[in-house]
Design a protein around this motif. Structure first.
Motif, short mmCIF file in Angstrom:
data_model
loop_
_atom_site.label_atom_id
_atom_site.label_comp_id
_atom_site.label_asym_id
_atom_site.label_seq_id
_atom_site.Cartn_x
_atom_site.Cartn_y
_atom_site.Cartn_z
N ALA A 6 0.84 -1.20 0.00
CA ALA A 6 0.00 0.00 0.00
C ALA A 6 0.87 1.25 0.00
O ALA A 6 1.81 1.36 0.77
CB ALA A 6 -0.91 0.00 1.22
N ARG A 23 -18.32 -6.45 13.26
CA ARG A 23 -17.54 -5.39 12.61
C ARG A 23 -17.41 -4.20 13.56
O ARG A 23 -18.17 -4.07 14.52
CB ARG A 23 -18.23 -4.90 11.32
N ALA A 36 -12.97 3.90 8.91
CA ALA A 36 -12.46 2.59 8.49
C ALA A 36 -13.31 1.50 9.15
O ALA A 36 -13.69 1.63 10.31
CB ALA A 36 -11.01 2.45 8.91
N GLU A 37 -13.59 0.44 8.40
CA GLU A 37 -14.33 -0.69 8.95
C GLU A 37 -13.39 -1.89 9.04
O GLU A 37 -12.72 -2.25 8.07
CB GLU A 37 -15.52 -1.03 8.06
N VAL A 58 -3.90 2.00 3.29
CA VAL A 58 -4.88 1.43 2.37
C VAL A 58 -4.33 1.37 0.95
O VAL A 58 -3.53 2.20 0.55
CB VAL A 58 -6.20 2.22 2.36
N LYS A 59 -4.80 0.37 0.21
CA LYS A 59 -4.52 0.29 -1.21
C LYS A 59 -5.56 1.12 -1.95
O LYS A 59 -6.74 1.12 -1.57
CB LYS A 59 -4.55 -1.15 -1.69
N THR A 61 -7.10 0.62 -4.58
CA THR A 61 -8.20 -0.19 -5.10
C THR A 61 -9.20 -0.61 -4.03
O THR A 61 -10.24 -1.14 -4.35
CB THR A 61 -7.66 -1.46 -5.80
N GLU A 62 -8.87 -0.38 -2.76
CA GLU A 62 -9.75 -0.75 -1.65
C GLU A 62 -10.53 0.43 -1.09
O GLU A 62 -11.19 0.31 -0.06
CB GLU A 62 -8.93 -1.40 -0.53
N ILE A 63 -10.44 1.60 -1.71
CA ILE A 63 -11.09 2.81 -1.20
C ILE A 63 -12.46 2.97 -1.85
O ILE A 63 -12.60 2.83 -3.06
CB ILE A 63 -10.23 4.06 -1.50
N SER A 64 -13.47 3.28 -1.03
CA SER A 64 -14.80 3.62 -1.52
C SER A 64 -15.11 5.04 -1.11
O SER A 64 -14.85 5.42 0.04
CB SER A 64 -15.87 2.70 -0.92
#
Length: 68
Positions: A6, A23, A36-37, A58-59, A61-64
């Motif tokens: 990352a 969670r 963050a979850e 974080v990468k 590609t993992e971000i929303s």
């Protein structure tokens, strides 16, 4: 600092934790505020508590991104 591929990482402080079953949502304050979850087991294993300093890693590609 966490190791890995990352490239997005920054220092933050846990401002709040909202447990939701298996969670947990962490509200992070810092240069880039973030929610963050993670799993509840990770929360326990890492000993994360409000006020603790952490590294957000974080990468891309993992971000929303969600509307405000």
């Amino acid at each position: 600092v966490e190791e890995g591929s990352a490239r997005n990482r920054w220092a933050a402080t846990i401002a709040g934790i909202d447990r939701r079953g298996d969670r947990a949502r962490l509200v992070l304050e810092g240069a880039l505020p973030l929610v963050a979850e993670i799993t509840a087991s990770a929360l326990t294993e890492l000993g994360l508590v409000p006020g603790a300093p952490v590294w957000a890693v974080v990468k891309a590609t993992e971000i929303s991104v969600l509307p405000g």
